[in-house]
Design a protein around this motif. Sequence first.
Motif, PDB file in Angstrom:
ATOM      1  N   PRO A 269     -63.500   4.697  -9.166  1.00 30.24           N
ATOM      2  CA  PRO A 269     -64.518   3.764  -9.997  1.00 30.24           C
ATOM      3  C   PRO A 269     -64.300   2.107  -9.547  1.00 30.24           C
ATOM      4  CG  PRO A 269     -62.714   4.274 -11.272  1.00 30.24           C
ATOM      5  CD  PRO A 269     -62.399   5.068 -10.209  1.00 30.24           C
ATOM      6  N   ASP A 270     -63.566   1.954  -8.842  1.00 33.63           N
ATOM      7  CA  ASP A 270     -63.506   0.382  -8.029  1.00 33.63           C
ATOM      8  C   ASP A 270     -64.352   0.494  -6.766  1.00 33.63           C
ATOM      9  OD1 ASP A 270     -61.437   2.003  -6.691  1.00 33.63           O
ATOM     10  OD2 ASP A 270     -59.937   0.295  -7.075  1.00 33.63           O
ATOM     11  N   ARG A 286     -69.734   8.160  -2.904  1.00 31.69           N
ATOM     12  CA  ARG A 286     -69.606   8.998  -4.042  1.00 31.69           C
ATOM     13  C   ARG A 286     -68.488   8.672  -4.884  1.00 31.69           C
ATOM     14  NH1 ARG A 286     -71.004  13.877  -6.333  1.00 31.69           N
ATOM     15  NH2 ARG A 286     -72.657  13.925  -4.767  1.00 31.69           N
ATOM     16  N   TRP A 287     -68.687   8.139  -6.062  1.00 29.95           N
ATOM     17  CA  TRP A 287     -67.578   7.208  -6.724  1.00 29.95           C
ATOM     18  C   TRP A 287     -67.460   8.137  -8.285  1.00 29.95           C
ATOM     19  CZ3 TRP A 287     -72.489   5.658  -7.435  1.00 29.95           C
ATOM     20  CH2 TRP A 287     -72.914   5.230  -8.670  1.00 29.95           C
ATOM     21  N   ALA A 309     -72.765  -4.994  -5.261  1.00 23.11           N
ATOM     22  CA  ALA A 309     -72.238  -6.152  -5.870  1.00 23.11           C
ATOM     23  C   ALA A 309     -70.796  -5.942  -6.490  1.00 23.11           C
ATOM     24  CB  ALA A 309     -73.159  -6.669  -7.125  1.00 23.11           C
ATOM     25  N   ALA A 310     -70.756  -4.705  -6.939  1.00 17.59           N
ATOM     26  CA  ALA A 310     -69.300  -4.020  -7.457  1.00 17.59           C
ATOM     27  C   ALA A 310     -68.479  -3.920  -6.471  1.00 17.59           C
ATOM     28  CB  ALA A 310     -69.574  -2.859  -8.329  1.00 17.59           C
ATOM     29  N   ALA A 311     -68.822  -3.563  -5.104  1.00 19.18           N
ATOM     30  CA  ALA A 311     -67.630  -3.535  -4.389  1.00 19.18           C
ATOM     31  C   ALA A 311     -67.142  -4.704  -3.717  1.00 19.18           C
ATOM     32  CB  ALA A 311     -68.337  -2.784  -2.956  1.00 19.18           C
ATOM     33  N   ALA A 312     -68.127  -5.888  -3.892  1.00 18.27           N
ATOM     34  CA  ALA A 312     -67.838  -7.268  -3.344  1.00 18.27           C
ATOM     35  C   ALA A 312     -66.763  -7.838  -4.539  1.00 18.27           C
ATOM     36  CB  ALA A 312     -68.985  -8.107  -3.387  1.00 18.27           C
ATOM     37  N   LYS A 313     -66.992  -7.719  -5.594  1.00 17.41           N
ATOM     38  CA  LYS A 313     -66.106  -8.010  -6.682  1.00 17.41           C
ATOM     39  C   LYS A 313     -64.573  -7.265  -6.610  1.00 17.41           C
ATOM     40  CE  LYS A 313     -69.714  -9.089  -9.870  1.00 17.41           C
ATOM     41  NZ  LYS A 313     -69.511 -10.489 -10.018  1.00 17.41           N
ATOM     42  N   SER A 314     -64.783  -5.901  -6.281  1.00 17.25           N
ATOM     43  CA  SER A 314     -63.422  -5.111  -6.356  1.00 17.25           C
ATOM     44  C   SER A 314     -62.589  -5.780  -5.065  1.00 17.25           C
ATOM     45  CB  SER A 314     -63.730  -3.702  -5.943  1.00 17.25           C
ATOM     46  OG  SER A 314     -62.787  -2.998  -5.949  1.00 17.25           O
ATOM     47  N   MET A 315     -63.257  -6.235  -3.902  1.00 17.43           N
ATOM     48  CA  MET A 315     -62.539  -6.605  -2.722  1.00 17.43           C
ATOM     49  C   MET A 315     -61.970  -7.934  -3.156  1.00 17.43           C
ATOM     50  SD  MET A 315     -64.856  -5.410   0.712  1.00 17.43           S
ATOM     51  CE  MET A 315     -66.490  -6.086   0.105  1.00 17.43           C
ATOM     52  N   VAL A 320     -62.679  -3.759 -11.358  1.00 21.76           N
ATOM     53  CA  VAL A 320     -63.996  -2.978 -11.597  1.00 21.76           C
ATOM     54  C   VAL A 320     -63.831  -1.694 -11.862  1.00 21.76           C
ATOM     55  CG1 VAL A 320     -65.997  -2.518  -9.964  1.00 21.76           C
ATOM     56  CG2 VAL A 320     -64.966  -4.571  -9.639  1.00 21.76           C
ATOM     57  N   SER A 321     -64.615  -1.143 -12.786  1.00 21.03           N
ATOM     58  CA  SER A 321     -64.691   0.053 -13.066  1.00 21.03           C
ATOM     59  C   SER A 321     -66.429   0.370 -13.269  1.00 21.03           C
ATOM     60  CB  SER A 321     -64.111   0.434 -14.468  1.00 21.03           C
ATOM     61  OG  SER A 321     -64.085   1.682 -14.804  1.00 21.03           O
ATOM     62  N   HIS A 322     -66.928   0.828 -12.050  1.00 21.55           N
ATOM     63  CA  HIS A 322     -68.475   0.846 -12.019  1.00 21.55           C
ATOM     64  C   HIS A 322     -68.861   2.099 -12.822  1.00 21.55           C
ATOM     65  CE1 HIS A 322     -72.008  -0.305 -10.135  1.00 21.55           C
ATOM     66  NE2 HIS A 322     -72.398   1.032  -9.764  1.00 21.55           N
ATOM     67  N   ASP A 323     -69.732   1.615 -13.929  1.00 23.87           N
ATOM     68  CA  ASP A 323     -70.291   2.542 -14.826  1.00 23.87           C
ATOM     69  C   ASP A 323     -71.826   2.477 -15.036  1.00 23.87           C
ATOM     70  OD1 ASP A 323     -70.353   0.474 -16.516  1.00 23.87           O
ATOM     71  OD2 ASP A 323     -69.324   1.229 -18.033  1.00 23.87           O
TER      72      ASP A 323
END
Length: 413
Positions: A269-270, A286-287, A309-315, A320-323
Amino acid sequence: MADAEQIVIVGASLAGATAAETLREDGWSGRIVLIGSEKSLPYERPPLSKDVLLGKAGTDAAQLHDQQWYDDHTIELRLGTTVTAIDPAAHTVTLDDGSQVPYTKLLIATGSRVRELDVPGADLPGVHYLRTAEESQALTEAYAAKPRVVVVGAGWIGLEAASAARERGCEVTVVEPQATALAGVLGEEVGGLFADLHRAHGVQFRFGTGVEGFEGTGKVTGVKVEGGEVIPADLVIVGVGVRPNTELAEAAGIEVATPENGSGIVTGPDLQTKVADVYAAGDVVRWDHPLLGRSIRVEHWQNAKDTGAAAAKSMLGEDVSHDAIPYFFTDQFDLGMEYAGELPRGTSYHVVLRGDPKSGAYLAFWLDDDNHVLAGMHVNTWDTIDAVSALIRSGKEVDEARLADTSIELTDV
């Protein structure tokens, strides 16, 4: 991460460019290298099958930012450059000129490519696909001559291309092997409503038939369908889906789902893969979706923005738990539609309509056997999509009669 470290993004796509923008917005001051095979500045794809085809806008209108913006934000663009290999152990990517670029964190945002038809005549001039800005511009110019257009595939791209062609005065026939338009994504009942819309605007359909080949000498002149009939055509548009560009990841030993399992680079999810410091975003990822309880891959515009955007924050080390609920929109003729949710493969469902489709303004909901809302859409019924998404997110059992009753607010269903 220290400022001397470097984030490399493979794919100057909407997802890749959004990730770069988010990195800067969230305070990353280190180096960002954004690498893309196309020579165009990063752009959004929705205008390519909508306003650009209608002749209302040029392809430049689809650009996310101009060159000055990237310069001002110190984002190094390497356009017209292809990454040929990823070495996770060495933390490098290899470019098509043989050079290598090191990374501290790597984002794979390689997107997808069109599925091509392998039939006789597929390489004839006049047979088009619609994925890139260049392809959209070519079709826009071709529409101006009001050619006889045959669209292969009654999916979203096929219908948007057909709609634009009719609005520009072209004669249009759509060939589709399924029983109606959008049957694979919306089901036959709601897909049939889209087919009816197109028929009302003069589009002809050939459902339940496939394409055997394209005919012509030097240029396409017809589409041969099953049974031997040849449909005259001056221009053909093939829209039979896309394939995620997962080959780089697979060659690097990064887990990729099989086509039977929906394809895509597998992440949590991250949006991080099981390989250290490697992430994925956009069409290619595919997450594990924490709300839906399964892995999903989404090919639409909003997903590229959200996962980028979510991947950038995770990096950057954020939790991040992208829902996000998958979202899509389309404009065809006088129809404006927004859709939220996802129908899992093999899931049985039934449809509840809210409002009369004949009026041109209604909602549709897809419910599972326990009356949980899996997905919903509105047609020309604005300011409702947030309520649709809330019903999906709630996971609650709904009363079908109340859901269909337009006198009851969606928030009270």
